[in-house]
Structure formats: structure tokens, C-alpha cells
Design a protein around this motif. Structure first.
Motif, PDB file in Angstrom:
ATOM      1  N   ARG A 102       0.691   5.849   3.416  1.00 12.95           N
ATOM      2  CA  ARG A 102       1.274   5.287   2.189  1.00 12.95           C
ATOM      3  C   ARG A 102       0.207   4.657   1.299  1.00 12.95           C
ATOM      4  O   ARG A 102       0.374   4.590   0.074  1.00 12.95           O
ATOM      5  N   GLY A 105       1.062   1.829  -1.261  1.00 11.70           N
ATOM      6  CA  GLY A 105       1.928   2.198  -2.372  1.00 11.70           C
ATOM      7  C   GLY A 105       1.332   3.180  -3.349  1.00 11.70           C
ATOM      8  O   GLY A 105       1.989   3.558  -4.329  1.00 11.70           O
ATOM      9  N   PHE A 108       3.685   8.038  -1.849  1.00  6.15           N
ATOM     10  CA  PHE A 108       5.052   7.844  -1.397  1.00  6.15           C
ATOM     11  C   PHE A 108       5.207   8.473  -0.015  1.00  6.15           C
ATOM     12  O   PHE A 108       4.600   9.504   0.278  1.00  6.15           O
ATOM     13  N   TYR A 121       7.597   1.931   7.628  1.00  5.46           N
ATOM     14  CA  TYR A 121       6.965   1.559   6.358  1.00  5.46           C
ATOM     15  C   TYR A 121       7.224   2.625   5.296  1.00  5.46           C
ATOM     16  O   TYR A 121       6.687   2.530   4.184  1.00  5.46           O
ATOM     17  N   ASP A 123       9.037   4.931   2.409  1.00  4.06           N
ATOM     18  CA  ASP A 123       9.944   4.689   1.283  1.00  4.06           C
ATOM     19  C   ASP A 123      11.338   5.220   1.595  1.00  4.06           C
ATOM     20  O   ASP A 123      12.338   4.674   1.110  1.00  4.06           O
ATOM     21  N   GLU A 140      10.900  -1.986   6.277  1.00  2.00           N
ATOM     22  CA  GLU A 140      10.525  -2.815   5.152  1.00  2.00           C
ATOM     23  C   GLU A 140      11.697  -2.960   4.172  1.00  2.00           C
ATOM     24  O   GLU A 140      12.611  -2.127   4.171  1.00  2.00           O
ATOM     25  N   PRO A 141      11.691  -4.021   3.346  1.00  2.00           N
ATOM     26  CA  PRO A 141      12.801  -4.207   2.400  1.00  2.00           C
ATOM     27  C   PRO A 141      12.987  -3.041   1.434  1.00  2.00           C
ATOM     28  O   PRO A 141      14.108  -2.792   0.968  1.00  2.00           O
ATOM     29  N   TYR A 142      11.913  -2.318   1.118  1.00  2.00           N
ATOM     30  CA  TYR A 142      12.012  -1.213   0.151  1.00  2.00           C
ATOM     31  C   TYR A 142      12.478   0.093   0.793  1.00  2.00           C
ATOM     32  O   TYR A 142      12.774   1.067   0.098  1.00  2.00           O
ATOM     33  N   THR A 143      12.523   0.168   2.120  1.00  2.00           N
ATOM     34  CA  THR A 143      12.855   1.415   2.817  1.00  2.00           C
ATOM     35  C   THR A 143      14.330   1.764   2.623  1.00  2.00           C
ATOM     36  O   THR A 143      15.213   0.926   2.811  1.00  2.00           O
ATOM     37  N   ARG A 144      14.588   3.011   2.277  1.00  2.00           N
ATOM     38  CA  ARG A 144      15.952   3.510   2.137  1.00  2.00           C
ATOM     39  C   ARG A 144      16.254   4.488   3.274  1.00  2.00           C
ATOM     40  O   ARG A 144      15.393   5.285   3.665  1.00  2.00           O
ATOM     41  N   TRP A 339      10.775  11.544  -7.811  1.00  2.00           N
ATOM     42  CA  TRP A 339       9.327  11.739  -7.714  1.00  2.00           C
ATOM     43  C   TRP A 339       8.848  13.018  -8.402  1.00  2.00           C
ATOM     44  O   TRP A 339       7.673  13.348  -8.317  1.00  2.00           O
TER      45      TRP A 339
END
Length: 340
Positions: A102, A105, A108, A121, A123, A140-144, A339
Motif C-alpha cells: 500500500r 496510501g 490502493f 490494511y 482498502d 483499519e478504519p478505512y477498510t471496506r 479507481w
């Protein structure tokens, strides 16, 4: 015209570990190929595996053979560029490997997962198994999370099946495929079991490019009380047609079982690896397959008894089509749409 963003897949496959990760990664690649440039990184691919990859991806990135995960990460990341979308599919790719890919950041990351065993970790995480507990993921908080059969990594011919046009084959005609490698020769076990079921009339055995037992199986077929054939290294369309020519299937609880569900068959599914057990339980609990249990400890007589006493398949096929005959291509593409 703007250049397409690049998606780089990373998976391994050979006779020892099988081809499941490669096959399902290529299924996803096929969904994306019209909108992205595609590359595929793999350790020392055989000629057959390289050919599989290049039918879908524009570029093959061979990596050195190594069991050193850090060395592998260094070699792989050396092939990456800022802005790449990286797709990892493999049980070795731990949290540190993900973070390296990654690159804080600048790239992606998507992980194809079915173990829920490492901190994510990525995305996005795709797990196409059934009955997945999202709360079991550390991430992680951003992981979907994209979970369940609605994200099934089906190859194109299986996504294109129209359930309304399905012509059901004779239930006494069996399709047998134990994955791309079948290192335990479970295909032979299945044949021995079917020889104990008098109603069986014809058997198609499919072996993958990494299967070392193809010639042995071909030599044995004339000795069985049914007609049969061994088909080797089929592409997705030929595999789909082979399944459609049979009414019943003996398969592991893997991508092969998902494809059999998409076709609509009387399925007998077992497992030979720990990661297959949860999906085997899901298939059985939802009435999508008849359970065969752990195949490494199974006997031909025991499997034959389960086959002889299996219930009618009509309800099973109806359930399969409800769950797997849907919008997988649209759902998978939607993960990557932002993306482009």
C-alpha cells in the motif's frame, strides 16, 4: 485519451499449493480487463500457468522463487508504481506485506481473503464465502468489506449463465474435479466411490494443469463399470460446458463448488484443507450441496453410501440459482469503479 490505471495481481500457484488463488484472481481480472491495464506477478510460473495468465492480463511479472516473505515483498514492490491498484490473493500475505504494497496510501490495495486470520490494511477486502462474520475481521478504519456469494469470483462463462435456459442433465452423469493440482489424487477416490453406485452411467474427470495423476486416471478409466473421460487443463468455457453436460458433481468446497452452484447441479462437496471447511459447512447448512466431510479421511465405500442416499436435487438447484445466479460482475466491478 487518458492512460488506464493499472491493476497488479499477486498470487502463486503450482502442483504443491494448487491453482485456486490464480484461478479466482484471473476471474476478477476478467471483470476488470476492459477498464484497466492488468499485470500479474507470480513466483516462477510454469508455461501452462503463464499461458493462463496471459489470456487475461496484458503483462506477466515473474518473481524469484523464495520462501522469504520479506524478500518476496521487496521483489514485488520493486515492480509497482505509484497509483497502482494491488490485488493480493494468498495465505502468506501478512499485515507487513500489505503495508509494503500500500506504500502509505500511494497505492490502493485489495485483498481476496477467506481465512480472517490477519489484520487488514487493505482498502477493500473480498471474501466470497458464505456465512462470514464481519466482526471477526481486524482491520483499519478505512477498510471496506465485500462479503458473501454476491461477490463470488466466477469466471465469465459462469457469470453469463441464464438460469431460465438451463437444460438439466441426467443425475447419473457425474462431473469430478478436485482443483487444479489434486496432490492427494482425490479424483481416484471419487472414481472408486462412483464405481460402487450402480446407477452411475458416465463420469467426466477434469484435471488441472498442475495435476500429476492425469495419465494414471486415463489408464484406469476403462476398468470402471461406467463410461468416462479425463479432460485436462480446460479453459473456463470448456469447464462450464463439461459441468452442464452432467447432472451431478463431486467437488471440493472451493471455487469449483461455486462454479457448480452457478451452473445448477446436484453437488457433493467435501474439503481437504482447513480453509475449505467453513465453506463446506455453509453449503451443507443452506442446502446448496450434499456434505461429504473431510475427504482426506474418507473411504470410497463411505462416499458411495452418501451418494446413494442423497435427496432429490430440485430444491438444491433452486437455492443455488437464488444465491449464485445474480449480479456478481456488477458487484465486483463496483468495488474498483472509483479507481478508474
Amino acid at each position: 485519451m487518458c492512460a488506464k490505471r493499472r491493476v497488479v495481481f499477486r498470487a502463486d500457484g503450482n502442483a504443491r499449493i494448487g491453482l485456486g488463488h490464480v484461478v479466482r484472481s484471473l476471474a476478477l481480472a476478467d471483470v476488470l480487463r476492459e477498464h484497466f491495464d492488468l499485470a500479474f506477478a507470480i513466483q516462477r510460473p510454469t508455461t501452462e500457468v503463464a499461458d493462463m495468465v496471459l489470456k487475461v492480463c496484458g503483462r506477466l511479472l515473474p518473481l524469484p522463487q523464495t520462501d522469504d516473505l520479506r524478500a518476496d515483498a521487496d521483489a514485488f514492490c520493486g515492480e509497482l508504481q505509484p497509483g497502482d491498484v494491488v490485488v493480493l490473493d494468498g495465505y502468506r500475505f501478512d499485515a507487513a506485506y500489505q503495508k509494503a504494497c500500500r506504500d502509505d496510501g500511494h497505492r490502493f490495495l485489495v485483498c481476496i481473503d477467506d481465512l480472517q486470520s490477519v489484520h487488514m490494511y487493505a482498502d477493500a477486502v473480498i471474501n466470497h464465502g458464505g456465512g462470514i462474520d464481519a466482526a471477526a475481521y481486524e482491520m483499519e478504519p478505512y477498510t471496506r468489506l465485500f462479503l458473501g456469494p454476491e461477490y463470488a469470483l466466477l469466471r465469465r462463462p459462469f457469470m453469463d449463465i441464464d438460469p431460465g435456459l438451463r437444460q438439466f442433465a441426467n443425475l447419473n452423469q457425474f462431473f469430478v474435479c478436485m482443483g487444479g493440482a489434486d496432490p492427494l489424487n482425490l479424483s481416484r477416490l471419487a472414481l472408486d466411490a462412483l464405481a460402487r453406485v450402480p446407477e452411475v452411467s458416465h463420469v467426466i474427470v477434469v484435471t488441472g494443469s498442475a495435476n500429476p495423476f492425469r495419465e494414471e486416471l486415463e489408464a484406469l478409466l476403462p476398468d470402471f463399470p461406467f463410461t468416462g473421460q479425463v479432460l485436462h487443463n480446460l479453459d473456463a468455457l470448456a469447464m462450464c460446458r463439461a459441468m452442464q453436460s452432467c447432472g451431478s458433481a463431486i467437488v471440493p468446497a472451493s471455487s469449483v463448488a461455486i462454479e457448480a452452484c452457478a451452473v445448477g447441479m446436484r453437488i457433493f462437496a467435501g474439503y481437504f484443507a482447513d480453509n475449505q471447511k467453513p465453506f463446506a459447512n455453509y453449503l451443507a447448512s443452506r442446502g446448496l450441496a450434499n456434505p461429504l466431510g473431510e475427504l482426506t479421511h474418507a473411504t470410497a465405500a463411505g462416499l458411495a453410501a452418501r451418494i446413494r442416499t442423497a435427496p432429490d436435487s430440485a430444491r438444491m438447484v433452486a437455492r443455488q440459482q437464488t444465491i449464485f445466479g445474480g449480479r456478481q460482475r456488477h458487484n465486483l466491478f463496483s468495488i474498483f469503479k472509483l479507481w478508474i
